[in-house]
Design a protein around this motif. Structure first.
Motif, PDB file in Angstrom:
ATOM      1  N   ARG A  51       0.844  -1.187   0.000  1.00 61.65           N
ATOM      2  CA  ARG A  51       0.000   0.000   0.000  1.00 61.65           C
ATOM      3  C   ARG A  51       0.882   1.242   0.000  1.00 61.65           C
ATOM      4  NH1 ARG A  51      -4.610  -0.175   4.330  1.00 61.65           N
ATOM      5  NH2 ARG A  51      -2.841   0.003   5.764  1.00 61.65           N
ATOM      6  N   GLU A  52       0.472   2.247  -0.761  1.00 62.59           N
ATOM      7  CA  GLU A  52       1.256   3.466  -0.869  1.00 62.59           C
ATOM      8  C   GLU A  52       0.343   4.682  -0.741  1.00 62.59           C
ATOM      9  OE1 GLU A  52       3.062   3.791  -4.721  1.00 62.59           O
ATOM     10  OE2 GLU A  52       1.150   3.662  -5.788  1.00 62.59           O
ATOM     11  N   VAL A  53       0.917   5.754  -0.256  1.00 62.99           N
ATOM     12  CA  VAL A  53       0.160   6.993  -0.150  1.00 62.99           C
ATOM     13  C   VAL A  53       0.014   7.608  -1.534  1.00 62.99           C
ATOM     14  CG1 VAL A  53       2.203   8.403   0.311  1.00 62.99           C
ATOM     15  CG2 VAL A  53      -0.047   9.171   1.086  1.00 62.99           C
ATOM     16  N   VAL A  54      -1.146   8.154  -1.791  1.00 61.31           N
ATOM     17  CA  VAL A  54      -1.417   8.834  -3.057  1.00 61.31           C
ATOM     18  C   VAL A  54      -1.451  10.346  -2.831  1.00 61.31           C
ATOM     19  CG1 VAL A  54      -3.107   9.160  -4.896  1.00 61.31           C
ATOM     20  CG2 VAL A  54      -2.716   6.874  -3.953  1.00 61.31           C
ATOM     21  N   ALA A  55      -2.214  10.766  -1.833  1.00 65.50           N
ATOM     22  CA  ALA A  55      -2.374  12.192  -1.550  1.00 65.50           C
ATOM     23  C   ALA A  55      -2.810  12.356  -0.109  1.00 65.50           C
ATOM     24  CB  ALA A  55      -3.395  12.830  -2.487  1.00 65.50           C
ATOM     25  N   ALA A  56      -2.545  13.523   0.434  1.00 67.06           N
ATOM     26  CA  ALA A  56      -2.961  13.824   1.798  1.00 67.06           C
ATOM     27  C   ALA A  56      -3.257  15.309   1.898  1.00 67.06           C
ATOM     28  CB  ALA A  56      -1.881  13.413   2.796  1.00 67.06           C
ATOM     29  N   ILE A  57      -4.073  15.649   2.877  1.00 65.09           N
ATOM     30  CA  ILE A  57      -4.496  17.042   3.027  1.00 65.09           C
ATOM     31  C   ILE A  57      -4.580  17.381   4.500  1.00 65.09           C
ATOM     32  CG2 ILE A  57      -6.960  16.409   2.985  1.00 65.09           C
ATOM     33  CD1 ILE A  57      -7.411  18.989   1.325  1.00 65.09           C
ATOM     34  N   ASN A  58      -4.149  18.579   4.864  1.00 61.03           N
ATOM     35  CA  ASN A  58      -4.178  18.928   6.270  1.00 61.03           C
ATOM     36  C   ASN A  58      -5.581  19.372   6.680  1.00 61.03           C
ATOM     37  OD1 ASN A  58      -4.203  21.480   5.144  1.00 61.03           O
ATOM     38  ND2 ASN A  58      -2.949  22.359   6.771  1.00 61.03           N
ATOM     39  N   TRP A  59      -5.739  19.721   7.941  1.00 62.65           N
ATOM     40  CA  TRP A  59      -7.081  19.892   8.498  1.00 62.65           C
ATOM     41  C   TRP A  59      -7.859  21.020   7.835  1.00 62.65           C
ATOM     42  CZ3 TRP A  59      -9.060  24.174  11.059  1.00 62.65           C
ATOM     43  CH2 TRP A  59      -8.138  25.202  11.280  1.00 62.65           C
ATOM     44  N   ASN A  60      -7.160  22.073   7.404  1.00 59.73           N
ATOM     45  CA  ASN A  60      -7.877  23.218   6.826  1.00 59.73           C
ATOM     46  C   ASN A  60      -7.717  23.298   5.315  1.00 59.73           C
ATOM     47  OD1 ASN A  60      -5.252  24.011   6.628  1.00 59.73           O
ATOM     48  ND2 ASN A  60      -5.476  25.893   7.801  1.00 59.73           N
ATOM     49  N   ALA A  61      -7.193  22.230   4.733  1.00 59.33           N
ATOM     50  CA  ALA A  61      -7.064  22.122   3.274  1.00 59.33           C
ATOM     51  C   ALA A  61      -6.057  23.098   2.672  1.00 59.33           C
ATOM     52  CB  ALA A  61      -8.423  22.302   2.594  1.00 59.33           C
ATOM     53  N   VAL A  62      -5.281  23.753   3.492  1.00 57.27           N
ATOM     54  CA  VAL A  62      -4.298  24.712   2.978  1.00 57.27           C
ATOM     55  C   VAL A  62      -3.094  23.997   2.384  1.00 57.27           C
ATOM     56  CG1 VAL A  62      -2.684  26.527   3.648  1.00 57.27           C
ATOM     57  CG2 VAL A  62      -5.028  26.552   4.519  1.00 57.27           C
ATOM     58  N   ILE A  63      -2.709  22.899   3.010  1.00 61.29           N
ATOM     59  CA  ILE A  63      -1.508  22.186   2.579  1.00 61.29           C
ATOM     60  C   ILE A  63      -1.902  20.790   2.093  1.00 61.29           C
ATOM     61  CG2 ILE A  63       0.740  21.306   3.275  1.00 61.29           C
ATOM     62  CD1 ILE A  63       0.762  23.435   5.468  1.00 61.29           C
ATOM     63  N   THR A  64      -1.362  20.430   0.951  1.00 61.97           N
ATOM     64  CA  THR A  64      -1.616  19.095   0.404  1.00 61.97           C
ATOM     65  C   THR A  64      -0.302  18.432   0.024  1.00 61.97           C
ATOM     66  OG1 THR A  64      -1.924  20.048  -1.794  1.00 61.97           O
ATOM     67  CG2 THR A  64      -3.908  19.665  -0.482  1.00 61.97           C
ATOM     68  N   TYR A  65      -0.373  17.123  -0.085  1.00 62.49           N
ATOM     69  CA  TYR A  65       0.787  16.319  -0.467  1.00 62.49           C
ATOM     70  C   TYR A  65       0.356  15.359  -1.566  1.00 62.49           C
ATOM     71  CZ  TYR A  65       3.983  12.370  -0.374  1.00 62.49           C
ATOM     72  OH  TYR A  65       4.833  11.358  -0.748  1.00 62.49           O
ATOM     73  N   TYR A  66       1.233  15.141  -2.540  1.00 63.69           N
ATOM     74  CA  TYR A  66       0.948  14.178  -3.603  1.00 63.69           C
ATOM     75  C   TYR A  66       2.173  13.317  -3.862  1.00 63.69           C
ATOM     76  CZ  TYR A  66      -3.078  17.127  -4.536  1.00 63.69           C
ATOM     77  OH  TYR A  66      -4.250  17.828  -4.413  1.00 63.69           O
ATOM     78  N   ALA A  67       1.916  12.065  -4.120  1.00 66.27           N
ATOM     79  CA  ALA A  67       2.999  11.197  -4.570  1.00 66.27           C
ATOM     80  C   ALA A  67       3.453  11.674  -5.949  1.00 66.27           C
ATOM     81  CB  ALA A  67       2.512   9.749  -4.646  1.00 66.27           C
TER      82      ALA A  67
END
Length: 124
Positions: A45-61
């Motif tokens: 299993r791998e991370v695809v995307a993530a988002i912080n609590w207020n949607a200001v910061i996101t992460y993408y593979a």
């Protein structure tokens, strides 16, 4: 009882788009980060995307940058994954998960609630 329910996965042709949804019930998670993960047959299993609590910061593979977009609607307790320009290598079971943190994380050990998964199949 907390439940995360994903939806939106289906068979699509390469180059197509899908929008996955993850609805949470049982509690409000507006202060938590969220993530989308995927697991292809025979792979970890791998991370695809993530988002912080207020949607200001996101992460993408790296493999999905520029094609996928994660978003959230705290009023609906729902997280989304818009997937564009899909490729056969995107084929996997996609899972949403709630983080124990407010900031995003790519580490699945930071996530304590998981959905059951939704199948995305991209044909060539």
């Amino acid at each position: 009882q907390v439940q995360l329910v994903e939806s939106g996965g289906e068979l699509v042709q390469a180059g197509g788009s899908l929008r996955l949804s993850c609805a949470a019930s049982g509690r409000t998670f507006s202060i938590n980060a969220w993530g989308w993960f995927r697991q292809a047959p025979g792979k970890e299993r791998e991370v695809v995307a993530a988002i912080n609590w207020n949607a200001v910061i996101t992460y993408y593979a790296d493999s999905v940058k520029g094609r996928f977009t994660i978003s959230r609607d705290n009023a609906k307790n729902t997280v989304y994954l818009q997937m564009n320009r899909l490729k056969p290598e995107d084929t996997a079971v996609y899972y949403c998960a709630k983080s124990i943190r407010t900031t995003y994380s790519a580490d699945e050990h930071d996530y304590d609630y998981w959905g059951q998964g939704t199948q995305v199949t991209v044909s060539s």
